[in-house]
Design a protein around this motif. Structure first.
Motif, PDB file in Angstrom:
ATOM      1  N   LEU A  15       0.835  -1.202   0.000  1.00  0.00           N
ATOM      2  CA  LEU A  15       0.000   0.000   0.000  1.00  0.00           C
ATOM      3  C   LEU A  15       0.869   1.252   0.000  1.00  0.00           C
ATOM      4  O   LEU A  15       0.621   2.202  -0.752  1.00  0.00           O
ATOM      5  CB  LEU A  15      -0.925  -0.013   1.214  1.00  0.00           C
ATOM      6  CG  LEU A  15      -1.796   1.229   1.411  1.00  0.00           C
ATOM      7  CD1 LEU A  15      -2.717   1.454   0.220  1.00  0.00           C
ATOM      8  CD2 LEU A  15      -2.600   1.120   2.706  1.00  0.00           C
ATOM      9  N   SER A  16       1.903   1.276   0.840  1.00  0.00           N
ATOM     10  CA  SER A  16       2.749   2.471   0.935  1.00  0.00           C
ATOM     11  C   SER A  16       3.453   2.754  -0.390  1.00  0.00           C
ATOM     12  O   SER A  16       3.572   3.915  -0.804  1.00  0.00           O
ATOM     13  CB  SER A  16       3.763   2.319   2.067  1.00  0.00           C
ATOM     14  OG  SER A  16       4.609   1.212   1.836  1.00  0.00           O
TER      15      SER A  16
ATOM     16  N   ASP B 244       3.765   5.890  -5.471  1.00  0.00           N
ATOM     17  CA  ASP B 244       3.703   5.895  -6.931  1.00  0.00           C
ATOM     18  C   ASP B 244       2.582   6.809  -7.441  1.00  0.00           C
ATOM     19  O   ASP B 244       2.754   7.519  -8.438  1.00  0.00           O
ATOM     20  CB  ASP B 244       3.474   4.477  -7.456  1.00  0.00           C
ATOM     21  CG  ASP B 244       4.683   3.569  -7.292  1.00  0.00           C
ATOM     22  OD1 ASP B 244       5.781   4.085  -7.013  1.00  0.00           O
ATOM     23  OD2 ASP B 244       4.528   2.340  -7.425  1.00  0.00           O
ATOM     24  N   MET B 245       1.424   6.775  -6.769  1.00  0.00           N
ATOM     25  CA  MET B 245       0.307   7.610  -7.199  1.00  0.00           C
ATOM     26  C   MET B 245       0.632   9.092  -7.054  1.00  0.00           C
ATOM     27  O   MET B 245       0.330   9.902  -7.947  1.00  0.00           O
ATOM     28  CB  MET B 245      -0.954   7.253  -6.404  1.00  0.00           C
ATOM     29  CG  MET B 245      -1.571   5.914  -6.782  1.00  0.00           C
ATOM     30  SD  MET B 245      -2.946   5.416  -5.696  1.00  0.00           S
ATOM     31  CE  MET B 245      -4.136   6.747  -6.019  1.00  0.00           C
ATOM     32  N   ASN B 246       1.233   9.460  -5.954  1.00  0.00           N
ATOM     33  CA  ASN B 246       1.583  10.867  -5.756  1.00  0.00           C
ATOM     34  C   ASN B 246       2.682  11.312  -6.709  1.00  0.00           C
ATOM     35  O   ASN B 246       2.685  12.460  -7.175  1.00  0.00           O
ATOM     36  CB  ASN B 246       1.967  11.106  -4.297  1.00  0.00           C
ATOM     37  CG  ASN B 246       0.762  11.161  -3.384  1.00  0.00           C
ATOM     38  OD1 ASN B 246      -0.093  12.037  -3.518  1.00  0.00           O
ATOM     39  ND2 ASN B 246       0.663  10.220  -2.461  1.00  0.00           N
ATOM     40  N   ALA B 247       3.609  10.417  -7.022  1.00  0.00           N
ATOM     41  CA  ALA B 247       4.631  10.746  -8.010  1.00  0.00           C
ATOM     42  C   ALA B 247       4.004  10.950  -9.391  1.00  0.00           C
ATOM     43  O   ALA B 247       4.403  11.852 -10.145  1.00  0.00           O
ATOM     44  CB  ALA B 247       5.685   9.640  -8.057  1.00  0.00           C
TER      45      ALA B 247
ATOM     46  N   LYS C 149      -4.117   9.646  -0.458  1.00  0.00           N
ATOM     47  CA  LYS C 149      -3.876   8.952   0.807  1.00  0.00           C
ATOM     48  C   LYS C 149      -4.424   7.527   0.792  1.00  0.00           C
ATOM     49  O   LYS C 149      -4.044   6.707   1.620  1.00  0.00           O
ATOM     50  CB  LYS C 149      -4.532   9.721   1.961  1.00  0.00           C
ATOM     51  CG  LYS C 149      -3.982  11.136   2.174  1.00  0.00           C
ATOM     52  CD  LYS C 149      -2.636  11.116   2.846  1.00  0.00           C
ATOM     53  CE  LYS C 149      -2.192  12.524   3.214  1.00  0.00           C
ATOM     54  NZ  LYS C 149      -0.902  12.530   3.937  1.00  0.00           N
ATOM     55  N   THR C 150      -5.346   7.238  -0.112  1.00  0.00           N
ATOM     56  CA  THR C 150      -5.929   5.898  -0.248  1.00  0.00           C
ATOM     57  C   THR C 150      -6.023   5.567  -1.732  1.00  0.00           C
ATOM     58  O   THR C 150      -6.195   6.469  -2.560  1.00  0.00           O
ATOM     59  CB  THR C 150      -7.335   5.815   0.367  1.00  0.00           C
ATOM     60  OG1 THR C 150      -8.228   6.653  -0.389  1.00  0.00           O
ATOM     61  CG2 THR C 150      -7.336   6.268   1.822  1.00  0.00           C
TER      62      THR C 150
ATOM     63  N   LYS D 287      -9.881  10.467   3.786  1.00  0.00           N
ATOM     64  CA  LYS D 287      -8.796  10.412   4.755  1.00  0.00           C
ATOM     65  C   LYS D 287      -8.247  11.823   4.904  1.00  0.00           C
ATOM     66  O   LYS D 287      -8.126  12.543   3.907  1.00  0.00           O
ATOM     67  CB  LYS D 287      -7.699   9.451   4.299  1.00  0.00           C
ATOM     68  CG  LYS D 287      -6.714   9.077   5.396  1.00  0.00           C
ATOM     69  CD  LYS D 287      -5.832   7.915   4.974  1.00  0.00           C
ATOM     70  CE  LYS D 287      -4.933   7.505   6.138  1.00  0.00           C
ATOM     71  NZ  LYS D 287      -4.075   6.347   5.762  1.00  0.00           N
ATOM     72  N   PRO D 288      -7.913  12.250   6.124  1.00  0.00           N
ATOM     73  CA  PRO D 288      -7.398  13.610   6.309  1.00  0.00           C
ATOM     74  C   PRO D 288      -6.187  13.876   5.423  1.00  0.00           C
ATOM     75  O   PRO D 288      -5.286  13.046   5.318  1.00  0.00           O
ATOM     76  CB  PRO D 288      -7.014  13.632   7.796  1.00  0.00           C
ATOM     77  CG  PRO D 288      -7.903  12.619   8.430  1.00  0.00           C
ATOM     78  CD  PRO D 288      -8.063  11.532   7.413  1.00  0.00           C
TER      79      PRO D 288
END
Length: 370
Positions: free
Chosen positions: A148-149, A154-157, A170-171, A177-178
């Motif tokens: 997951l991490s 990868d998604m944020n990159a 965040k998910t 999610k905050p």
């Protein structure tokens, strides 16, 4: 040897260090920084909608035809699954068999009904993700990518590569999610990139499909109502949570041209309003001056060529690995003038130390000749 006063030397060094100010122009153009409605002149304004934020854009040209609070940051709900798919489709073999974990199977919210048996291909999970909005499928795909991490990194990159700077994932499912956010502008960027991928396009446009089960199979259907109702609809993704309210990313093709519409934070039934916004987009494209533009992704980084290591008089300090550097959103990444000055002083101080040490060495060498 004549010594230069420390303050003068420090001032000189500081002036040679460029201060890189954070960009003040909104991504896509100045007008897109507005929190209100941004529309072209010479044409009737887009139809009214209860959505707090939206973007209407031309897929081929990238022109933003109209927008409302395009960079406003809101909870994306399941529209974030567009980023999950865009990130993971190139990374995962679609024929790979996956055994979902209990954590994946027990995800809250919308689910496709996974079991912990190794009966699912990655292809099946992407259909469950983009057609039936399976939160369980999102987690199973994230785990298939390594963890997951790693998937969140990868998604944020990928978001940064697209210049979707309002997006913080965040998910993998879009469950609230905050700290998680996106914008109507970013969702349009993500959709445009996704539509260039044949597999992404196939998953979002499939109306019904067979899905594996332990004993047989069952049928799943696409949650995008406009696939059955709107002429030329390609698909993409809808989402809803009680905190995010309604969100939608859609694209349709008519006359060889494709229009993208994204909406965020709608408190009711939005399907008819989306149809009206798409109709307006088809009428406006090619006839109005764009109010902004969907920017192109950043170029891939070129490999760094090795250079000779400099001679140092002390222990070398290695930089932290890229994966350990936290990703910051726009607000957090904006540098203040004081931050830039501090950076200059630190660099200047290092150069000052080197210059002073050099001067001391010269004096010693001169002294040894006497």
């Amino acid at each position: 040897m004549k010594l230069v006063p420390v303050t003068a030397l420090l001032a000189a060094v500081t002036l040679t260090v460029p201060a890189h100010a954070a960009p003040t122009t909104p991504v896509g153009g100045d007008l897109l920084g507005s929190r209100g409605l941004v529309k072209p002149t010479g044409i009737k304004a887009p139809p009214k909608t209860k959505a707090t934020s939206y973007v209407i854009a031309d897929l081929e040209t990238g022109e933003v035809l109209a927008a409302k609070d395009p960079h406003g940051r809101y909870l994306p709900a399941s529209t974030l699954k567009t980023l999950t798919a865009l990130t993971l489709i190139p990374k995962l073999d679609k024929n790979l068999k996956v055994k979902p974990s209990r954590k994946a199977v027990n995800q809250e919210g919308t689910a496709v009904g996974l079991t912990t048996k190794p009966i699912y291909k990655v292809e099946d999970l992407f259909k469950a993700l983009m057609m039936s909005s399976g939160n369980d499928a999102a987690m199973a795909l994230a785990e298939a990518n390594g963890s997951l991490s790693k998937t969140m990194s990868d998604m944020n990159a990928e978001a940064r590569r697209l210049q979707a700077n309002d997006t913080v994932a965040k998910t993998p499912s879009g469950l609230d999610k905050p700290g998680q956010s996106s914008s109507a502008y970013d969702l349009a960027l993500i959709a445009r990139a996704g539509l260039s991928d044949p597999d992404f396009r196939r998953y979002i446009s499939t109306k019904t499909a067979r899905f594996p089960a332990p004993k047989k199979w069952y049928e799943i259907s696409n949650h995008n109502k406009l696939l059955w109702r709107y002429k030329g609809m390609i698909g993409v993704k809808n989402g809803w949570t009680s905190k995010a309210q309604g969100s939608f990313v859609g694209a349709a093709t008519r006359g060889g041209h494709t229009v993208i519409v994204t909406i965020m934070r709608h408190d009711g039934y939005f399907w008819d309003e989306v149809c009206d916004l798409l109709d307006w987009g088809f009428r406006a494209r090619g006839k109005v001056t764009a109010v902004g533009r969907l920017v192109e992704p950043l170029p891939a980084q070129l490999p760094v060529q090795a250079t000779p290591a400099p001679v140092v008089t002390g222990p070398a300090v290695s930089a932290p690995p890229a994966s350990s550097v936290p990703l910051l959103d726009n607000a957090a990444s904006k540098q203040t003038d004081s931050t830039r000055v501090v950076g200059s002083v630190v660099i200047g101080g290092g150069l000052l130390f080197g210059l002073v040490w050099l001067g001391y060495g010269i004096r010693r060498r001169r002294g040894s000749k006497l």
